[in-house]
Design a protein around this motif. Structure first.
Motif, PDB file in Angstrom:
ATOM      1  N   ILE A 189      14.470   2.777   3.193  1.00  0.00           N
ATOM      2  CA  ILE A 189      13.775   2.837   1.896  1.00  0.00           C
ATOM      3  C   ILE A 189      12.666   3.886   1.948  1.00  0.00           C
ATOM      4  N   CYS A 190      11.896   3.868   3.047  1.00  0.00           N
ATOM      5  CA  CYS A 190      10.732   4.759   3.137  1.00  0.00           C
ATOM      6  C   CYS A 190      11.149   6.227   3.253  1.00  0.00           C
ATOM      7  N   ASP A 191      12.300   6.480   3.878  1.00  0.00           N
ATOM      8  CA  ASP A 191      12.773   7.862   3.983  1.00  0.00           C
ATOM      9  C   ASP A 191      12.919   8.486   2.596  1.00  0.00           C
ATOM     10  N   ILE A 192      13.275   7.651   1.622  1.00  0.00           N
ATOM     11  CA  ILE A 192      13.489   8.164   0.261  1.00  0.00           C
ATOM     12  C   ILE A 192      12.231   8.043  -0.599  1.00  0.00           C
ATOM     13  N   TYR A 193      11.556   6.906  -0.519  1.00  0.00           N
ATOM     14  CA  TYR A 193      10.516   6.630  -1.520  1.00  0.00           C
ATOM     15  C   TYR A 193       9.064   6.745  -1.033  1.00  0.00           C
ATOM     16  N   ALA A 194       8.847   6.812   0.263  1.00  0.00           N
ATOM     17  CA  ALA A 194       7.453   6.864   0.733  1.00  0.00           C
ATOM     18  C   ALA A 194       6.927   8.288   0.667  1.00  0.00           C
ATOM     19  N   VAL A 195       5.616   8.383   0.474  1.00  0.00           N
ATOM     20  CA  VAL A 195       4.974   9.701   0.518  1.00  0.00           C
ATOM     21  C   VAL A 195       4.935  10.109   1.988  1.00  0.00           C
ATOM     22  N   LYS A 196       5.221  11.360   2.287  1.00  0.00           N
ATOM     23  CA  LYS A 196       5.279  11.790   3.685  1.00  0.00           C
ATOM     24  C   LYS A 196       3.934  11.544   4.372  1.00  0.00           C
ATOM     25  N   PRO A 197       3.936  10.825   5.511  1.00  0.00           N
ATOM     26  CA  PRO A 197       2.673  10.431   6.135  1.00  0.00           C
ATOM     27  C   PRO A 197       1.783  11.611   6.502  1.00  0.00           C
ATOM     28  N   GLY A 198       2.387  12.762   6.780  1.00  0.00           N
ATOM     29  CA  GLY A 198       1.604  13.937   7.165  1.00  0.00           C
ATOM     30  C   GLY A 198       0.525  14.265   6.150  1.00  0.00           C
ATOM     31  N   PHE A 199       0.864  14.156   4.849  1.00  0.00           N
ATOM     32  CA  PHE A 199      -0.093  14.478   3.793  1.00  0.00           C
ATOM     33  C   PHE A 199      -1.282  13.511   3.820  1.00  0.00           C
ATOM     34  N   ASP A 210       0.877  -1.179   0.000  1.00  0.00           N
ATOM     35  CA  ASP A 210       0.000   0.000   0.000  1.00  0.00           C
ATOM     36  C   ASP A 210       0.914   1.230   0.000  1.00  0.00           C
ATOM     37  N   ILE A 211       0.883   1.995  -1.085  1.00  0.00           N
ATOM     38  CA  ILE A 211       1.809   3.128  -1.205  1.00  0.00           C
ATOM     39  C   ILE A 211       1.542   4.190  -0.129  1.00  0.00           C
ATOM     40  N   THR A 212       0.294   4.220   0.390  1.00  0.00           N
ATOM     41  CA  THR A 212      -0.009   5.206   1.432  1.00  0.00           C
ATOM     42  C   THR A 212       0.488   4.746   2.807  1.00  0.00           C
ATOM     43  N   ARG A 213       0.823   3.467   2.924  1.00  0.00           N
ATOM     44  CA  ARG A 213       1.357   2.906   4.179  1.00  0.00           C
ATOM     45  C   ARG A 213       2.565   2.028   3.823  1.00  0.00           C
ATOM     46  N   LEU A 214       3.519   2.605   3.115  1.00  0.00           N
ATOM     47  CA  LEU A 214       4.615   1.805   2.561  1.00  0.00           C
ATOM     48  C   LEU A 214       5.443   1.112   3.649  1.00  0.00           C
ATOM     49  N   LYS A 274      -1.968  13.228  -6.158  1.00  0.00           N
ATOM     50  CA  LYS A 274      -2.038  14.650  -5.818  1.00  0.00           C
ATOM     51  C   LYS A 274      -0.856  15.106  -4.959  1.00  0.00           C
ATOM     52  N   PHE A 275      -0.126  14.123  -4.417  1.00  0.00           N
ATOM     53  CA  PHE A 275       1.071  14.485  -3.637  1.00  0.00           C
ATOM     54  C   PHE A 275       2.347  14.311  -4.466  1.00  0.00           C
ATOM     55  N   GLY A 276       2.182  14.188  -5.780  1.00  0.00           N
ATOM     56  CA  GLY A 276       3.338  14.102  -6.665  1.00  0.00           C
ATOM     57  C   GLY A 276       3.753  12.697  -7.004  1.00  0.00           C
ATOM     58  N   GLY A 277       2.923  11.699  -6.644  1.00  0.00           N
ATOM     59  CA  GLY A 277       3.224  10.306  -6.978  1.00  0.00           C
ATOM     60  C   GLY A 277       4.418   9.767  -6.219  1.00  0.00           C
ATOM     61  N   SER A 278       5.031   8.736  -6.789  1.00  0.00           N
ATOM     62  CA  SER A 278       6.150   8.101  -6.098  1.00  0.00           C
ATOM     63  C   SER A 278       7.147   7.581  -7.131  1.00  0.00           C
ATOM     64  N   ASN A 279       8.429   7.557  -6.766  1.00  0.00           N
ATOM     65  CA  ASN A 279       9.474   7.095  -7.675  1.00  0.00           C
ATOM     66  C   ASN A 279       9.548   5.565  -7.649  1.00  0.00           C
ATOM     67  N   LEU A 280       8.713   4.932  -8.475  1.00  0.00           N
ATOM     68  CA  LEU A 280       8.629   3.469  -8.431  1.00  0.00           C
ATOM     69  C   LEU A 280       9.870   2.792  -9.008  1.00  0.00           C
ATOM     70  N   GLU A 281      10.488   3.435 -10.004  1.00  0.00           N
ATOM     71  CA  GLU A 281      11.703   2.836 -10.588  1.00  0.00           C
ATOM     72  C   GLU A 281      12.794   2.727  -9.542  1.00  0.00           C
TER      73      GLU A 281
END
Lengths: 607, 84
Positions: free
Chosen positions: A191-201, A89-93, A126-133
């Protein structure tokens, strides 16, 4: 056959993906005594998809998790052509990757292809997506972003899966080093520090809604209204559907038997065969509606909040917040209510909830209460005419059932179940989401089908046996000279301490079919035709006999506690996986009901 | 920087803290699960809401929100960071 295994943390959108992949072609495998449902379905390409229950880790904490984990690992080892789709789940990576990396390691050890499916991509756009590559490079397994809600990426996922079946080695993860939880967490955090969407949003809107739904007064009002809605839906709104099913079965029975000559065979087909089928099919609408509504509450995220609201008061009696919905549903019918207890992860608390459910006064007891109260409780008013004595008695009987239920669970949780393994209360609050109705519909249909196949046969068999006892030896259907009446007379000494004669013995025996049968049977024995619809006529007749108020109160106590419904026992057996609990509950509740009703009879007689 | 050591249950609403340890009074499986959920040393945590009558409290840890009862939250020690 090529197989796809779906695995991931709870609330990762795994089940919706399963439904997207399989459509209507699915079946559910249940395991006796636990809530583990492993769903199987077929894709249009002919792949078999297996949806394992959502788990946080491959290190199980509860018995349900243990079964789910063991089944997954067993499948990983034994299935020759298997591709594992690990849902993140990208919102709870962070939480998704913990189980994700454990699954990846298990796939590496078993030599099975593993693909990470990053779900809910629509939520982070809406939060700019995520760098999946970048994420794919770091985790070291093929990874694809999808949204099972908007269907985005589903086509590419199917292509990737097809390729994984053609070239499995390309998708098998490299062997992992043995990670401790600390190292695993450190890697996940990195990993999450770099690729996860910031939980605050993501969490901002969730927290804003929680401020209302979990606030003291407003939250309680919303909770009350939602529970009122559930109660109405299973108590009132399902009634026309239940009546419809009953009428349909009766009409079918009449249509079939009209061509048959009068006699035993015709009576058997009309009353026992069609009556038996009707006796369990009638519950299907109620079960369907309750499972559907519970599904809405779960998928929308509200169920977790409702659980938190009622957890504390119920925990005093050994129950959990999740016990509330089954207990409330028990006022309509214990059968869907016990099935609703499957939402409780803790086996101990699930057993206790199932134990308490039959003590909630179900709708089948209403005609019995109505008959006895209208016949023997005076139509007096109290408190300057504001409260009627009959209404107060109704309330007292319901309250009595609740109090006994809470005392039973409090006692059992501190004695018999004291050392029973319990699941701790660690509840993740899922994000609020709009439920998808097709999967909910399928879930409710599966629940209803499960009831019909597992409990239906038992209910049907008992109905047929009771019909035989009430019909023979005369073969005329004359109840007062039947084997059932003989049995009723034989047990008269048991009910004499309550001031009851053999007719009540017969009525009590026949009410094992369903409690409301008590009224109809008494009507037949007291010569009142159609007593079900003519309760006043029967209550006048009863009031004119030497049957006393003390006996009426004793019977009210008896009916509030005794477990005389075979359908309830059949479902209890289905939910607990053996006859042990139903047998013990039948004996102990009947014993308790008898003792307390004798006590009530003697107490009332003193006044 | 002044560190104030408390149990997680005592963390005031809307305050942030770092987890110090999970006491082994909980069983090993439960401690492992808490660790897997991110309840580990130096993980930042905040209390979002408490329910009436000492009901479960709601905490944010990492990207998730969890509700814990007093029994579990009391076994987790934290240090509140008061920057002065």
């Amino acid at each position: 056959m090529n197989e796809i295994a779906l695995i991931g943390k709870p609330n990762s959108g795994k089940s919706l993906l399963f439904n997207r992949l399989t459509g209507l072609q699915q079946k559910v495998a249940n395991f006796p005594g636990v809530t583990v449902d492993i769903k199987e379905g077929l894709t249009e390409d002919g792949y078999k998809v297996i949806d394992f229950p959502g788990i946080y880790s491959l290190n199980p904490l509860t018995i349900d998790e243990k079964i789910a984990t063991e089944k997954f690992l067993e499948h990983l080892k034994t299935s020759p052509h298997l591709v594992v789709l690990c849902i993140l789940d990208i919102t709870r990576l962070q939480k998704s990757l913990t189980i994700g990396l454990q699954v990846q390691k298990a796939c590496a050890e078993a030599g099975k292809p593993c693909i990470f499916v990053v779900n809910m991509m629509d939520s982070v756009k809406k939060f700019g997506g995520s760098n999946l590559e970048g994420l794919a490079n770091v985790v070291g397994s093929p990874l694809i972003g999808i949204s099972s809600k908007t269907l985005e990426g589903l086509g590419s996922l199917k292509e990737l899966v097809a390729d994984a079946f053609l070239n499995p080695p390309k998708y098998i993860p490299l062997p992992h080093q043995q990670h401790s939880t600390k190292l695993l967490n450190a890697r996940v955090r990195e990993i999450c520090d770099i690729y996860a969407v910031k939980p605050g949003f993501i969490l901002k809107s969730q927290n804003r809604i929680d401020q209302f739904l979990l606030s003291g007064i407003l939250g309680s009002i919303i909770f009350f209204l939602i529970m009122l809605f559930i109660f109405q839906s299973i108590f009132t709104w399902s009634t026309p559907l239940m009546d419809g099913v009953e009428a349909l079965i009766t009409a079918l029975g009449s249509a079939v038997t009209v061509v048959l000559p009068q006699g035993t065979m015709r009576d058997f087909i009309e009353q026992a065969l069609f009556g038996g089928i009707g006796s369990f099919l009638v519950f299907v609408p109620q079960i369907f509606i309750l499972i559907f509504i519970i599904g809405i509450l779960e998928d929308s995220g509200y169920m977790a909040r409702a659980t938190i609201i009622c957890h504390k008061p119920l925990s005093l009696f050994g129950l959990t917040g999740k016990s509330f919905v089954p207990l409330l549903s028990g006022f309509a019918c214990a059968i869907p209510a016990m099935m609703a207890a499957r939402t409780i992860e803790s086996p101990k608390k699930r057993w206790l909830t199932i134990l308490a459910t039959p003590l909630m006064s179900c709708s089948a007891r209403l005609p019995v209460y109505a008959l006895l109260i209208s016949a023997f409780i005076p139509k007096k008013t109290l408190f300057a005419g504001f409260i009627g004595l009959q209404g107060l008695t109704f309330f007292a009987v319901y309250l009595f059932g609740i109090i006994v239920a809470m005392l039973v669970t409090a006692f059992m949780s501190r004695t018999v179940y004291k050392n029973e393994e319990d699941a701790p209360f660690i509840l993740e609050l899922p994000p609020y989401r709009i439920p998808h109705f097709k999967p909910l519909f399928l879930r409710a249909a599966n629940g209803a089908k499960n009831f019909v196949t597992k409990a239906g046969l038992i209910i049907f068999s008992v109905t047929v046996v009771v019909w035989f006892l009430g019909y023979f030896p005369n073969g005329s259907g004359n109840l007062s000279s039947s084997w059932l009446a003989y049995l009723g007379r034989a047990i008269t000494p048991i009910f004499e301490p309550l001031g009851l004669d053999w007719r009540f013995g017969v009525a009590i025996l026949s009410s094992f079919l369903a409690r409301e049968v008590f009224v109809g049977t008494l009507g037949t024995l007291f010569g009142i035709e159609g007593a079900d619809e003519n309760i006043i006529g029967l209550s006048d007749k009863l009031a004119a006999t030497d049957f006393s108020v003390a006996s009426a109160i004793a019977l009210l106590v008896f009916y509030a506690l005794a477990l005389q419904c075979f359908s309830t026992l059949a479902v209890m057996k289905k939910e607990t996986g053996s006859w042990k609990m139903p047998t013990l509950v039948l004996i102990s509740y009947s014993g308790l009901a008898y003792l307390l009703s004798v006590a009530a009879y003697n107490l009332v007689k003193l006044f | 920087m002044n560190h104030q050591a408390l149990s997680l249950w005592e963390l005031p609403i809307n305050e942030e803290a770092l987890i110090s340890a999970v006491f082994p009074i909980l069983n090993a499986k439960l401690i492992l699960r808490l660790e897997e959920l991110g309840f580990e040393e130096n993980a930042p945590i905040s209390c979002l809401k408490k329910m009436p009558f000492k009901g479960p409290k709601i905490f944010q840890i990492g990207d998730s929100i969890f509700s814990l009862t007093k029994e579990i939250a009391s076994a987790v020690t934290i240090k509140i960071l008061n920057c002065k």
